[in-house]
Design a protein around this motif. Structure first.
Motif, mmCIF file in Angstrom:
data_model
loop_
_atom_site.group_PDB
_atom_site.id
_atom_site.type_symbol
_atom_site.label_atom_id
_atom_site.label_comp_id
_atom_site.label_asym_id
_atom_site.label_seq_id
_atom_site.Cartn_x
_atom_site.Cartn_y
_atom_site.Cartn_z
ATOM 1 N N GLY A 158 -93.212 30.356 6.013
ATOM 2 C CA GLY A 158 -93.388 30.376 7.460
ATOM 3 C C GLY A 158 -94.668 29.752 7.954
ATOM 4 O O GLY A 158 -94.755 29.362 9.123
ATOM 5 N N HIS A 159 -95.688 29.630 7.109
ATOM 6 C CA HIS A 159 -96.973 29.108 7.574
ATOM 7 C C HIS A 159 -97.079 27.593 7.461
ATOM 8 O O HIS A 159 -98.108 27.020 7.825
ATOM 9 C CB HIS A 159 -98.123 29.758 6.796
ATOM 10 N N LYS A 206 -96.694 32.711 -0.338
ATOM 11 C CA LYS A 206 -97.798 33.672 -0.304
ATOM 12 C C LYS A 206 -99.161 33.003 -0.131
ATOM 13 O O LYS A 206 -100.183 33.691 -0.051
ATOM 14 C CB LYS A 206 -97.791 34.506 -1.585
ATOM 15 N N ARG A 215 -94.285 29.050 11.742
ATOM 16 C CA ARG A 215 -93.893 30.349 12.304
ATOM 17 C C ARG A 215 -94.956 31.426 12.086
ATOM 18 O O ARG A 215 -94.956 32.433 12.777
ATOM 19 C CB ARG A 215 -92.575 30.821 11.674
ATOM 20 N N ASP A 216 -95.836 31.248 11.107
ATOM 21 C CA ASP A 216 -96.860 32.249 10.790
ATOM 22 C C ASP A 216 -98.232 31.606 10.927
ATOM 23 O O ASP A 216 -98.829 31.144 9.949
ATOM 24 C CB ASP A 216 -96.632 32.785 9.373
ATOM 25 N N ALA A 217 -98.735 31.592 12.163
ATOM 26 C CA ALA A 217 -100.009 30.923 12.439
ATOM 27 C C ALA A 217 -101.178 31.659 11.786
ATOM 28 O O ALA A 217 -102.176 31.047 11.395
ATOM 29 C CB ALA A 217 -100.224 30.824 13.948
ATOM 30 N N GLU A 218 -101.066 32.972 11.654
ATOM 31 C CA GLU A 218 -102.166 33.755 11.081
ATOM 32 C C GLU A 218 -102.380 33.410 9.606
ATOM 33 O O GLU A 218 -103.511 33.174 9.166
ATOM 34 C CB GLU A 218 -101.868 35.253 11.233
ATOM 35 N N LEU A 219 -101.290 33.362 8.817
ATOM 36 C CA LEU A 219 -101.422 32.993 7.412
ATOM 37 C C LEU A 219 -101.869 31.549 7.279
ATOM 38 O O LEU A 219 -102.696 31.219 6.405
ATOM 39 C CB LEU A 219 -100.096 33.205 6.681
ATOM 40 N N ARG A 220 -101.371 30.700 8.148
ATOM 41 C CA ARG A 220 -101.765 29.294 8.092
ATOM 42 C C ARG A 220 -103.267 29.134 8.311
ATOM 43 O O ARG A 220 -103.922 28.360 7.613
ATOM 44 C CB ARG A 220 -101.005 28.491 9.141
#
Length: 445
Positions: free
Chosen positions: A193-194, A381, A427-432
């Motif tokens: 997602g990132h 991950k 979709r996962d801006a925080e992990l990116r």
């Protein structure tokens, strides 16, 4: 195709919305043509130009069979098998398609006068065939390239041993360098997602290949503290091997061919680096004669970097050019894992250094389903990162393959298929945000 792309980009379309979308009768795809297999006759490998053999054609949508899925491809990438297909070496891939076409009524679809190539994708499921329960229209996915029938017992402990094992988009038709691809549903895995579409499409084939070859029990079974010699350590395959070695507590000895590539390895965290061009290693005196003195000089240089230790594992993929040196520098009882052979398939080495020192050569080819899933899980991950350096349009795939053929690239090169621009699909801006520097590492060098 516009309605499909609009649904993907809306962010609100449901599975039912995707299932209700009409499918086009045709789509654009990168192909080679059966009537052009002799266009490079008489030319050396280096002089064969993928830009002359790769076409972007409108092709009819294939029939969807049981256990299969049609995927809207947002992005794909170029692998060495794309180059081999484009230059018809070591043989034309149409022989693969003809043999596959004889297997069943359903596989006849693959035997066509054109071959849609590409063994990576990131995209969205459009339709699933009978018997598919794990995936539904609208799912965002990546695909690994292992295509198996699993009707024989041989493949059930390790799917790579299935007699009908094939590489999708190389030994099958309807590959990923296209707006739509046909895959077996067990090729599908969740899209990380990132990552953007092009970033998610880049690791697939090479990441899974490196995982099996280096980490898996079917490969070298790398452990903490191992000295791992990695040829082409900043390249499409070697860049993932370097990451696996570092993440697994091993000591990568990275072999590269330029200061720029050495800097990429340092940015990944590697410290032991050999620029084989700068240090002038010539393992062959001429086309037929290797130079053992150069093997010894290379081994001495490795020991300087390892505190006097020899190599536990060699991550081999150049093949003919380097294989004699690889066997020589491996420690007693060590392991050489080999795939690809991009510099030539006919390996030569001095068997005294293998048999008398109890070394092992392990052949490794792509990855089984579980290994591909584990490799993708590490990407998802944020433990292993894409090594994407440049992105091309679908129309520029010939140029992308040319650059890979001539080794003008770093890491992996991506291709936008349906995606109108780079950077979409996150979709996962925080992990990116936690890993953005590592994700962009190969773009910034």
């Amino acid at each position: 195709m516009k309605d499909i792309l609009d649904a993907i980009q809306s962010g609100t379309a449901t599975s039912a919305d995707f299932a209700a979308l009409p499918l086009p009768e045709s789509y654009r795809a990168v192909t080679v043509h059966k009537d052009e297999t002799e266009i490079f006759a008489g030319l050396t490998t280096r002089d064969k130009d993928p830009r002359k053999s790769l076409h972007v054609d409108d092709v009819p949508l294939p029939e969807l069979g049981p256990g299969e899925a049609l995927v809207a491809v947002m992005a794909s990438s170029v692998n060495y098998n794309s180059v081999w297909t484009s230059i018809f070496e070591p043989l034309s891939t149409f022989g693969f398609l003809e043999r596959y076409g004889k297997l069943s009524e359903l596989t006849k679809r693959h035997d066509l006068p054109y071959h849609i190539i590409g063994s990576d994708l990131a995209g969205v499921v459009l339709r699933t065939g009978p018997g598919v329960n794990a995936w539904k229209p609208g799912d965002e996915v990546v695909a690994h390239c292992l295509s198996v029938e699993l009707e024989s017992s041989d493949g059930h402990n390790d799917t790579m041993l299935d007699p009908e094992q094939r590489i999708w988009g190389f030994e099958t038709n309807f590959g990923g360098l296209a707006e739509i691809a046909l895959v077996k549903s067990n090729q599908l895995m969740p899209k990380p997602g990132h990552l953007s579409w092009e970033e998610a499409a880049a690791p697939g084939l090479v990441n899974s290949t490196a995982y099996r070859q280096l980490v898996s029990r079917n490969g070298a079974q790398m452990k903490q503290g191992d000295n791992v010699l990695i040829w082409g350590a900043s390249g499409g395959l070697g860049s993932y091997a370097t990451q696996f070695a570092l993440a697994g507590g091993a000591n990568p000895i990275c072999v590269v061919s330029s200061p720029q590539k050495a800097e990429i390895c340092r940015s990944m965290g590697a410290e032991a680096i050999i620029d084989r061009n700068a240090e002038g290693y010539k393992f062959w005196k001429d086309e037929r004669t290797q130079d053992p003195k150069e093997w010894k000089r290379f081994g001495k240089r490795i020991r300087e970097l390892t505190g006097g230790e020899d190599i536990d594992i060699v991550f081999e993929h150049p093949g003919r050019e380097t294989f004699g040196a690889s066997v020589y520098v491996t420690r007693k009882g060590g392991t050489i894992t080999t795939c690809a052979s991009t510099s030539g398939y006919m390996h030569e080495y001095d068997n005294r250094y293998l048999w008398m020192s109890l070394k092992r050569i392990i052949g490794s080819h792509f990855a089984n389903y579980r290994e591909a899933w584990e490799a993708n899980r590490l990407i998802a991950k944020g433990k292993i990162h894409p090594t994407l350096s440049k992105v091309y349009s679908l129309e520029e795939t010939g140029q992308a393959a040319y650059d890979v053929h001539r080794n003008l690239h770093q890491g992996k090169v991506g291709v936008l298929c349906l995606a109108p621009e780079e950077g979409l699909g996150v979709r996962d801006a925080e992990l990116r945000a936690k890993h953005v520097d590592a994700i962009n590492r190969f773009r910034n060098v």
